[in-house]
Scaffold this active site. Structure first.
Site, PDB file in Angstrom:
ATOM      1  N   ILE A  31      49.006  40.391  45.792  1.00  0.00           N
ATOM      2  CA  ILE A  31      49.622  41.468  45.003  1.00  0.00           C
ATOM      3  C   ILE A  31      50.887  40.994  44.279  1.00  0.00           C
ATOM      4  O   ILE A  31      51.284  41.587  43.264  1.00  0.00           O
ATOM      5  CB  ILE A  31      49.921  42.683  45.924  1.00  0.00           C
ATOM      6  CG1 ILE A  31      49.989  43.977  45.129  1.00  0.00           C
ATOM      7  CG2 ILE A  31      51.161  42.459  46.759  1.00  0.00           C
ATOM      8  CD1 ILE A  31      49.989  45.223  45.998  1.00  0.00           C
ATOM      9  N   GLN A  93      55.994  34.063  57.182  1.00  0.00           N
ATOM     10  CA  GLN A  93      54.837  34.934  57.461  1.00  0.00           C
ATOM     11  C   GLN A  93      55.317  36.373  57.556  1.00  0.00           C
ATOM     12  O   GLN A  93      56.219  36.694  58.346  1.00  0.00           O
ATOM     13  CB  GLN A  93      54.123  34.525  58.762  1.00  0.00           C
ATOM     14  CG  GLN A  93      52.845  35.335  58.978  1.00  0.00           C
ATOM     15  CD  GLN A  93      52.040  34.917  60.211  1.00  0.00           C
ATOM     16  OE1 GLN A  93      52.423  34.006  60.936  1.00  0.00           O
ATOM     17  NE2 GLN A  93      50.937  35.603  60.443  1.00  0.00           N
ATOM     18  N   SER A  94      54.731  37.228  56.714  1.00  0.00           N
ATOM     19  CA  SER A  94      55.148  38.634  56.693  1.00  0.00           C
ATOM     20  C   SER A  94      54.006  39.574  57.053  1.00  0.00           C
ATOM     21  O   SER A  94      54.245  40.732  57.380  1.00  0.00           O
ATOM     22  CB  SER A  94      55.697  38.996  55.306  1.00  0.00           C
ATOM     23  OG  SER A  94      54.711  38.796  54.312  1.00  0.00           O
ATOM     24  N   HIS A  99      46.014  34.417  57.245  1.00  0.00           N
ATOM     25  CA  HIS A  99      45.557  34.315  55.863  1.00  0.00           C
ATOM     26  C   HIS A  99      45.960  32.967  55.284  1.00  0.00           C
ATOM     27  O   HIS A  99      47.071  32.483  55.494  1.00  0.00           O
ATOM     28  CB  HIS A  99      46.124  35.457  55.002  1.00  0.00           C
ATOM     29  CG  HIS A  99      47.594  35.637  55.130  1.00  0.00           C
ATOM     30  ND1 HIS A  99      48.174  36.288  56.188  1.00  0.00           N
ATOM     31  CD2 HIS A  99      48.613  35.222  54.341  1.00  0.00           C
ATOM     32  CE1 HIS A  99      49.491  36.283  56.042  1.00  0.00           C
ATOM     33  NE2 HIS A  99      49.785  35.633  54.935  1.00  0.00           N
ATOM     34  N   LEU A 100      45.013  32.395  54.558  1.00  0.00           N
ATOM     35  CA  LEU A 100      45.234  31.121  53.875  1.00  0.00           C
ATOM     36  C   LEU A 100      45.602  31.411  52.423  1.00  0.00           C
ATOM     37  O   LEU A 100      44.863  32.116  51.730  1.00  0.00           O
ATOM     38  CB  LEU A 100      43.945  30.294  53.938  1.00  0.00           C
ATOM     39  CG  LEU A 100      43.961  28.920  53.266  1.00  0.00           C
ATOM     40  CD1 LEU A 100      44.959  27.986  53.942  1.00  0.00           C
ATOM     41  CD2 LEU A 100      42.561  28.298  53.295  1.00  0.00           C
ATOM     42  N   HIS A 101      46.753  30.919  51.984  1.00  0.00           N
ATOM     43  CA  HIS A 101      47.139  31.049  50.581  1.00  0.00           C
ATOM     44  C   HIS A 101      46.482  29.922  49.778  1.00  0.00           C
ATOM     45  O   HIS A 101      46.552  28.754  50.177  1.00  0.00           O
ATOM     46  CB  HIS A 101      48.654  30.893  50.398  1.00  0.00           C
ATOM     47  CG  HIS A 101      49.491  31.964  51.010  1.00  0.00           C
ATOM     48  ND1 HIS A 101      50.035  33.000  50.281  1.00  0.00           N
ATOM     49  CD2 HIS A 101      49.917  32.157  52.282  1.00  0.00           C
ATOM     50  CE1 HIS A 101      50.759  33.782  51.069  1.00  0.00           C
ATOM     51  NE2 HIS A 101      50.704  33.285  52.299  1.00  0.00           N
TER      52      HIS A 101
END
Ligand code: 5GP
Ligand code: ZN
Length: 113
Positions: A31, A93-94, A99-101
């Site tokens: 996003i 990490q938020s 999750h892999l960016h």
């Protein structure tokens, strides 16, 4: 996990721009993109983060990397891209669903900040 943002995206309860889906992973545009391509590749199984991943998660971790490589090929960013797991709050990490960016489409500096 009922109160997890990415579980809700996987379930279709929160909209996201889907890039890829199969039985094991869901991939969607970030996003708040940090590069022209910024896709998150997320296991459908709720795993809190890389440090919480277990031996049984080995398959989905490897699969996530190959899905990232496939998306990079499709996007035409194979001249340079980066795959990143931020692990723990101090590394940024938020969202605490693994999750892999996948980042690419521009020059990427090293080391990252
Ligand atoms: P982290 O900081 O945990 O490594 O990465 C979380 C990522 O999720 C961030 O890049 C952030 O922009 C993205 N993100 C947070 N909330 C949403 C959302 O509701 N939809 C999408 N598509 N991405 C999100
Ligand atoms: Zn989750």
């Amino acid at each position: 996990m009922s109160d997890c943002l990415f579980c809700k995206i996987i379930a279709g309860e929160i909209p996201a721009k889907k890039v890829f889906e199969d039985e094991r992973v869901f991939a969607f545009d970030d996003i708040n993109p940090q590069a022209p391509t910024h896709v998150l590749i997320v296991p459908k199984k709720h795993i809190r983060g890389l440090k919480e991943a277990e031996k049984e998660d080995e398959g989905v971790l490897g699969h996530s990397l190959l899905v990232a490589a496939q998306i990079a090929r499709q996007r035409g960013i194979e001249d340079g891209y980066r795959t990143v797991y931020n692990v723990g709050a101090r590394a940024g990490q938020s969202v605490f669903h693994l999750h892999l960016h996948l980042l690419g489409g521009r020059d990427l500096r090293w080391p990252p900040g």
